[in-house]
Design an enzyme around this catalytic site. Sequence first.
Site, short mmCIF file in Angstrom:
data_model
loop_
_atom_site.label_atom_id
_atom_site.label_comp_id
_atom_site.label_asym_id
_atom_site.label_seq_id
_atom_site.Cartn_x
_atom_site.Cartn_y
_atom_site.Cartn_z
N GLY A 181 42.92 45.24 37.69
CA GLY A 181 42.57 46.05 36.53
C GLY A 181 41.23 46.72 36.76
CB CYS A 182 40.03 50.12 35.91
SG CYS A 182 40.48 50.19 34.17
CG ASN A 183 37.88 47.61 31.85
OD1 ASN A 183 37.09 48.52 31.77
ND2 ASN A 183 39.02 47.59 31.18
CB VAL A 184 39.39 43.15 36.60
CG1 VAL A 184 39.24 41.91 37.46
CG2 VAL A 184 40.14 42.86 35.31
CB THR A 185 37.68 46.79 40.05
OG1 THR A 185 39.01 46.46 40.44
CG2 THR A 185 36.92 47.34 41.25
#
EC number: 1.2.1.38
Lengths: 348, 348, 348, 348
Positions: free
Chosen positions: D150-154
């Site tokens: 997930g983008c926020n996770v990255t």
Amino acid sequence: MSLSVAVAGASGYAGGELLRILAAHPEFDVTTVTAFQNAGQRLVDVQPHLRSLEHLTLVETTPETLSGHDIVFLALPHGKSGEITAALDPGTLVVDCGADHRLESEADWAAFYGGDYFGAWTYGLPELPLHGGGHQRDRLVGARRIAVPGCNVTAITLGLAPGIRAGVICSDDLVAVLAVGTSGAGKSLKTELLFSEQTASAAAYAVGGTHRHTPEIRQNLTAAGGVGVTVSFTPMLVPMSRGILATSTAKLAPGIRAADVRSAWETAYATEPFVHLLPEGQFPRTGDTTGANTALVGLAVDEAAGRVITVTAIDNLVKGTAGAAIQSANIALGLPESLGLNLNGVAP
Amino acid sequence: MSLSVAVAGASGYAGGELLRILAAHPEFDVTTVTAFQNAGQRLVDVQPHLRSLEHLTLVETTPETLSGHDIVFLALPHGKSGEITAALDPGTLVVDCGADHRLESEADWAAFYGGDYFGAWTYGLPELPLHGGGHQRDRLVGARRIAVPGCNVTAITLGLAPGIRAGVICSDDLVAVLAVGTSGAGKSLKTELLFSEQTASAAAYAVGGTHRHTPEIRQNLTAAGGVGVTVSFTPMLVPMSRGILATSTAKLAPGIRAADVRSAWETAYATEPFVHLLPEGQFPRTGDTTGANTALVGLAVDEAAGRVITVTAIDNLVKGTAGAAIQSANIALGLPESLGLNLNGVAP
Amino acid sequence: MSLSVAVAGASGYAGGELLRILAAHPEFDVTTVTAFQNAGQRLVDVQPHLRSLEHLTLVETTPETLSGHDIVFLALPHGKSGEITAALDPGTLVVDCGADHRLESEADWAAFYGGDYFGAWTYGLPELPLHGGGHQRDRLVGARRIAVPGCNVTAITLGLAPGIRAGVICSDDLVAVLAVGTSGAGKSLKTELLFSEQTASAAAYAVGGTHRHTPEIRQNLTAAGGVGVTVSFTPMLVPMSRGILATSTAKLAPGIRAADVRSAWETAYATEPFVHLLPEGQFPRTGDTTGANTALVGLAVDEAAGRVITVTAIDNLVKGTAGAAIQSANIALGLPESLGLNLNGVAP
Amino acid sequence: MSLSVAVAGASGYAGGELLRILAAHPEFDVTTVTAFQNAGQRLVDVQPHLRSLEHLTLVETTPETLSGHDIVFLALPHGKSGEITAALDPGTLVVDCGADHRLESEADWAAFYGGDYFGAWTYGLPELPLHGGGHQRDRLVGARRIAVPGCNVTAITLGLAPGIRAGVICSDDLVAVLAVGTSGAGKSLKTELLFSEQTASAAAYAVGGTHRHTPEIRQNLTAAGGVGVTVSFTPMLVPMSRGILATSTAKLAPGIRAADVRSAWETAYATEPFVHLLPEGQFPRTGDTTGANTALVGLAVDEAAGRVITVTAIDNLVKGTAGAAIQSANIALGLPESLGLNLNGVAP
């Protein structure tokens, strides 16, 4: 005096802006707000910026809910107001922000809108200079049915009408190109209106004379000049929510020198409270009109091109819609024209 | 073959965009980057988006630092390139993104820019259709001094030139109004370019024929049509960093029917790699050209107004500046015209 | 009663916003506007959105030009108000939107600002709940020297103070991260504030506890809780002109259940005119506060993380600066606290 | 070698970005693009920025249309990929940009997503430093089923993992607050995603630990540190289309001095091609990563607050989605990790 007011279509952008201005108006008291899908919800849950109206709840838009008020403002989709307002008391002041009652020509209505034609109401652009003399404001006194102009129409009309009335510009071959904000398209769920699509991008639409505001522009400028007009009008959607910047151009009339042009606009707008001609060499920004009922007009003559160029900035939701509605209502009711209306924009 | 490249003015927006594209070009190798105030700094500290060029340090912009390269790209303020390039080897390919060598008329230069006139170089708009037949690209083959067009000029020229060459539109009374992004104004520290001032607002500037791109537009459209042109040109600054959307209009030529118009543009751009005529009824968004070397053109005829309207979208820093520079350099050097250039925009 | 008002620093953003609100205030009459570089210009040429104040001209900012008014509002750069206000009559109400008189600790002043320390004035955050009971509003009655809080400080304080006073959250290890608009940085000509740089991008600044608002946050929350606080505060500049969205978090106090948390905020803000606690599950948008003096607060408990999260939205120029100044002036003068202040934002 | 590629979900933002990057990849050849509602349309009519792919037409997303390719990239709504990919050849490289195969814990899947659980695939974050030593990239070699983070996770993981692995920050009480662009929400037709609603406004969502990325953040940081983590994570939607700026903070581990912190990040990212630790005192802008596969990380220690603050900027559609997918595919296939990926952002 405190007049009771109903606003129909209160969940949309035009409805919200009517309510924002009405909430600060010393003589108007909003008692009813109506909607279609959102009926039953608290107004502030749909319009969370209107904290002073937390006590209001949206009801259905029907002749019944709208009856019994001194004033009814309509902010409905085109084609919706005709049947609803037929049932309202003739003594009630009804101000329609939609297109249903703007066009005097049934043929224009049929060509650009279609569906039932409900006839024209008194046109709510007080500053429109008329060919025979005077302004449209004179016709609004005592009116009980008012049609608020289209927002693009207001910007172009205010830019060109003084020169056309004065005969310093030609009324054929007008060309207007506008930078317009997205709120004019309403809260519609369309892919092209998504933030991701619309930020950092500009796009033209209704190119080639198909925009519904076209016949209304012709109607106004014909009223100003007394002769028919030809106009090419192209709106460009740009990344701002509010605002219209209209670059409206016309050929310099034969025999008119550049130095003779400016006085036509000076004369037309000298005493207008809301329409301001900027000094020579100054041109307006839409941001300076945000939330205000002002129209700022800049003017230049391009002698090499033989054209007069006017640049007009308005807030499409205020002078272009809700402010114009309330200004016209003030006039119709014999109140001070500027009552409850703001000259100062919210900037930066 | 790997040609050595210097970029002068590498700390500005045009310089940064040249470097972004050059960094991905398979035949060019940037070895020198120059600046005025920023000389001595790491490039990446001034242009933090150019991570692949972390090894480069800005040096002074002088004839000495620019000498000894196969290609020199100039992204300097107007008036700066003349003296600097006089000292460069005639065999070096010099591509100037500034205005110094665009105008063929010294009188135009004097009227719109002033200062020393350095003469016109080969004009870097490959797709410009020429009156006598052929395109400007033919003249670029083997050139060693190239003047890159102004960004607004490219948008308007690509919109109107095909119709003027074909004679389907009149070359007098052209009217072009543009929505333009702020990056065209460069990194200048001016109050009106602050984010707070410019977001949520549109403003016209250089109204009335005073914009410096005006004579260059006339020069190009005269080259396309073989006769002089009259043009009114108004740019409107809108809240986006990149992009130009040009609404360019012209009167339909006498005797030409609407149905006959479109083929002029189809013919002109049928085989162009970067200029795309959109299907009937489609009009471009600038956002679809961001970072790409494309120009997207939409076309409509407004029969009621008697005008042809074209809408052209480009990225002012790519097809409007850096991409055009590299495209022209490719042609001059006999490389494939599209080498290192991108057709796909970064969207949304 | 019509009190005469001077605004110092009228050419900046805070000054402009003071004037926009003051122009609509029924008891205040702006008679003097001052500036440094812009002295001598018409106000409307510097603040073109303030059309109702076309009659005002900027004069120099000096003790002489500011003397003789009932109220003086200062919107000056930090460090400027000390010497100027020393000369004003003690009976004049002076409201300083700058930082000079906010900090009670000279050591904090020296560590975060430096230069001469002028001492703290009565702090203009009426809604600040105090440890001993009551609110800061009580101290403002009759005050003649008022220091308006920093905008970020207001957002964080309003988010956390109720929980700290009630003891439901820990006062150590507070973490606040804010999305802030650019107008908080003023009209400064800095490259990073250019539209081209700032649109479509977010950036943190003053990371690591160096922001000057840090000691003021500690001062307020200590006043609310009666014990010292530890706070990590990071502002992120995002692409909007106005608005602060503060996500302020604190550890749930030992022994406090999630269900017990909400009532601390409900109690604190139940009767506040401008601070609104949103219903469970609702969180604010800054856009709903634009131009309004409101602060909207949302609240959630993350039990897995053991933290309470508050989200507070304000318009940094209104509740964060100019509105707070006028609200505090109203209180000091015994006027209705809400006089001339707006609850409704300009949206969309 | 030219491997054949299918992209499922090609009409959305993630699909469009995959195609933009794939079009420039020297070893991949996109032969099939699929969609649900848009099947049957030309790709370029749905993704008008992808001019180089004018020859492609969208087909239905089915196991049949996706079969027979060397690589399949999935950009489908959550829950859609499980059944479709079950039918694909085990030798085909399948890279899923959705959430279906990210979580190793079925309980987490049930709590945050629900519906059928399809099991975890090899996780596509090559730079994730692992507790036992090495990086996640080692596990990707030869993989045939890859789950893109997930983008926020990255953004959060890249900000905190090095410090957690090195033990210089505490793994409990992590607090991350993000400024995120709208493209992460996809092309969904929701009122709150309209340009008019989202411009000039910031809003938090999924406040209080409810965001679906929460367990994935815990999973990654547990992998880095070898112990469980506690994290409070709040995303704030801000007015930009692309970009994530993550302010991620953690308590300084006991006994660790501020001067000892930085080397943990230096060590972790010293040789990473795409993750760049900025020099002391520098913090990233999301705008510098637009269109690039880079992650820029800034680091500060706030000794007064006892917290380490990291600020990480990525383009959510590139390093946050499509770029990560292609980077992982390169590794899986034994190609150079950076092949076809860009270090340079499109700015301004």
